[in-house]
Design a protein around this motif. Structure first.
Motif, mmCIF file in Angstrom:
data_model
loop_
_atom_site.group_PDB
_atom_site.id
_atom_site.type_symbol
_atom_site.label_atom_id
_atom_site.label_comp_id
_atom_site.label_asym_id
_atom_site.label_seq_id
_atom_site.Cartn_x
_atom_site.Cartn_y
_atom_site.Cartn_z
ATOM 1 N N LYS A 175 21.451 96.061 75.071
ATOM 2 C CA LYS A 175 21.515 97.518 74.939
ATOM 3 C C LYS A 175 21.977 97.939 73.547
ATOM 4 C CE LYS A 175 26.162 97.903 77.032
ATOM 5 N NZ LYS A 175 26.690 97.012 76.085
ATOM 6 N N ASP A 176 22.596 97.041 72.803
ATOM 7 C CA ASP A 176 23.044 97.349 71.438
ATOM 8 C C ASP A 176 22.013 96.957 70.391
ATOM 9 O OD1 ASP A 176 25.519 98.292 72.368
ATOM 10 O OD2 ASP A 176 26.290 96.254 72.503
ATOM 11 N N MET A 177 20.836 96.490 70.825
ATOM 12 C CA MET A 177 19.761 96.127 69.897
ATOM 13 C C MET A 177 18.621 97.130 70.026
ATOM 14 S SD MET A 177 19.435 92.065 70.711
ATOM 15 C CE MET A 177 20.863 91.108 71.205
ATOM 16 N N ILE A 178 17.996 97.447 68.920
ATOM 17 C CA ILE A 178 16.840 98.334 68.900
ATOM 18 C C ILE A 178 15.676 97.555 68.297
ATOM 19 C CG2 ILE A 178 15.906 100.512 68.050
ATOM 20 C CD1 ILE A 178 18.899 101.376 67.704
ATOM 21 N N LYS A 179 14.670 97.301 69.106
ATOM 22 C CA LYS A 179 13.517 96.553 68.619
ATOM 23 C C LYS A 179 12.729 97.415 67.646
ATOM 24 C CE LYS A 179 9.476 93.924 70.089
ATOM 25 N NZ LYS A 179 8.614 93.487 71.219
ATOM 26 N N VAL A 180 12.437 96.862 66.471
ATOM 27 C CA VAL A 180 11.724 97.605 65.437
ATOM 28 C C VAL A 180 10.367 96.970 65.179
ATOM 29 C CG1 VAL A 180 13.807 98.459 64.307
ATOM 30 C CG2 VAL A 180 12.870 96.260 63.620
ATOM 31 N N GLN A 181 9.467 97.778 64.667
ATOM 32 C CA GLN A 181 8.112 97.337 64.356
ATOM 33 C C GLN A 181 7.900 97.482 62.849
ATOM 34 O OE1 GLN A 181 5.079 98.956 67.005
ATOM 35 N NE2 GLN A 181 6.672 99.578 68.460
#
Length: 361
Positions: A175-181
């Motif tokens: 929940k503390d990670m944001i997947k980026v593209q």
């Protein structure tokens, strides 16, 4: 000695100047080899030591001395060493023509001051490598709530092993990670040769010279210039709406990191307050349910042994029915109407007999 050098491990070596692709080298802590021995493996044996000294290794922009022992150099496993050549300077040897660029001058200064860190390499390393392992970025990538960028696999592995460094202890789970593209630059898709990324809208390179935002709502990474020129409250790629709090500056300045940290603490405080309120409401509901069940059991007579009169076994409960206690010659329905209210109807009940509504007499 690095804590991970308890057994054989691998490090990566490459040299863009000499055209040497990224190669894996196995290092053993038993041998006492230095970086000079490692460097010699990439050149012919006939090359003299004087010419060999014109090349040196760097790690994250920091030059490393040739006499440094590999096992004692604090080089993490799977780190990438860059083999570079020294730019020789001097006077009267035809080396200076007055037409050199500022970059050439900085290179000569770096040779004279080997303890100085090249800011360009340091900046590139921060933007092109994982913040945790210093390995080149590769999909899938994630950012934390402070704008640090990681290889997701590396970060998850560190979470499972519970060996995250102190500066990343705010990451507790997925929940503390944001997947980026990230958008790749064409022709540089091979991670071993140094993957480069860019803004898909403005074309600006993802190298630290320009500011970039990661959108929390969708995960797309866009340059600040693109978001300023095309003013919109939705993503320029997937058109998903976002707010100002959804924009996370990647590798931001100290002021930006302080702002993100303050925002993170506020979100954490709100979440804790919400949990405490939920627990409080839950205990209150449970207390009301317990009191209601206690009152029902008292009214049903289970505390006074009426359950045994109704033929109920120990541990079971049964509602009292007046019809079951009717005399032998009495009508059960009439007998039950004495103790229970009348059926639902449009008539109001009298105060003398609840089972006898108006109109029936």
């Amino acid at each position: 000695m690095h804590p991970k050098f308890c057994r054989k491990c691998q490090i990566l070596v490459q040299s863009p100047e000499l055209g040497i692709p990224c190669q894996s080298v196995t290092v053993s802590p038993i041998t006492n080899h230095t970086l000079f021995h490692l460097k010699r493996t990439f050149f012919p044996k006939s090359l003299s030591s004087q010419l060999l000294s014109s090349f040196y290794f760097t790690l994250n922009g920091r030059p490393l001395a040739d006499h440094t022992s590999i096992s004692a150099s604090q080089i993490p496993p799977l780190s990438t060493l860059i083999l570079r050549s020294r730019s020789r300077g001097g006077g009267g040897d035809g080396g200076a023509t007055g037409a050199e660029s500022r970059d050439c001058y900085l290179n000569m200064y770096a040779v004279k001051k080997p303890d100085k860190v090249d800011p360009n390499e340091q900046r590139l390393s921060k933007w092109l490598n994982c913040a945790l392992s210093n390995e080149p970025l590769r999909e899938p990538c994630v950012v934390d709530k402070l704008g640090n960028i990681f290889n997701k696999e590396t970060l998850v592995e560190a979470l499972l092993k519970k060996n995250l460094p102190k500066e990343f202890r705010h990451i507790k789970g997925l929940k503390d990670m944001i997947k980026v593209q990230l958008s790749l630059i064409r022709g540089m898709e091979d991670a071993n040769s140094g993957t480069r990324f860019q803004c898909p809208i403005s074309g600006l390179e993802f190298n630290g010279k320009y500011k970039f935002f990661a959108l929390k709502s969708c995960g797309h990474v866009l340059s600040v210039k693109a978001l300023k020129e095309v003013k919109s409250s939705s993503c320029l790629i997937c058109h998903e709406d976002f707010s100002e709090t959804d924009k996370i500056p990647i590798n931001g300045s100290e002021e930006e990191v302080a702002m993100l940290r303050e925002r993170m603490e506020e979100e954490k405080a709100k979440l804790n307050e919400k949990k405490a309120k939920k627990i409080k409401n839950g205990s209150r509901v449970n207390g009301e349910k317990d009191s209601m069940s206690l009152e029902q059991s008292r009214l049903s007579g289970t505390k006074h042994g009426n359950a045994a009169l109704n033929g109920v076994a120990d541990g079971a409960t049964k509602r009292f029915k007046a019809a079951d206690m009717a005399p032998a010659n009495a009508n059960k329905e009439v007998y039950a109407s004495i103790f229970t209210s009348s059926k639902k109807s449009d008539f109001k009940e009298t105060f003398t007999c609840r089972s006898l509504p108006l109109g029936r007499n």
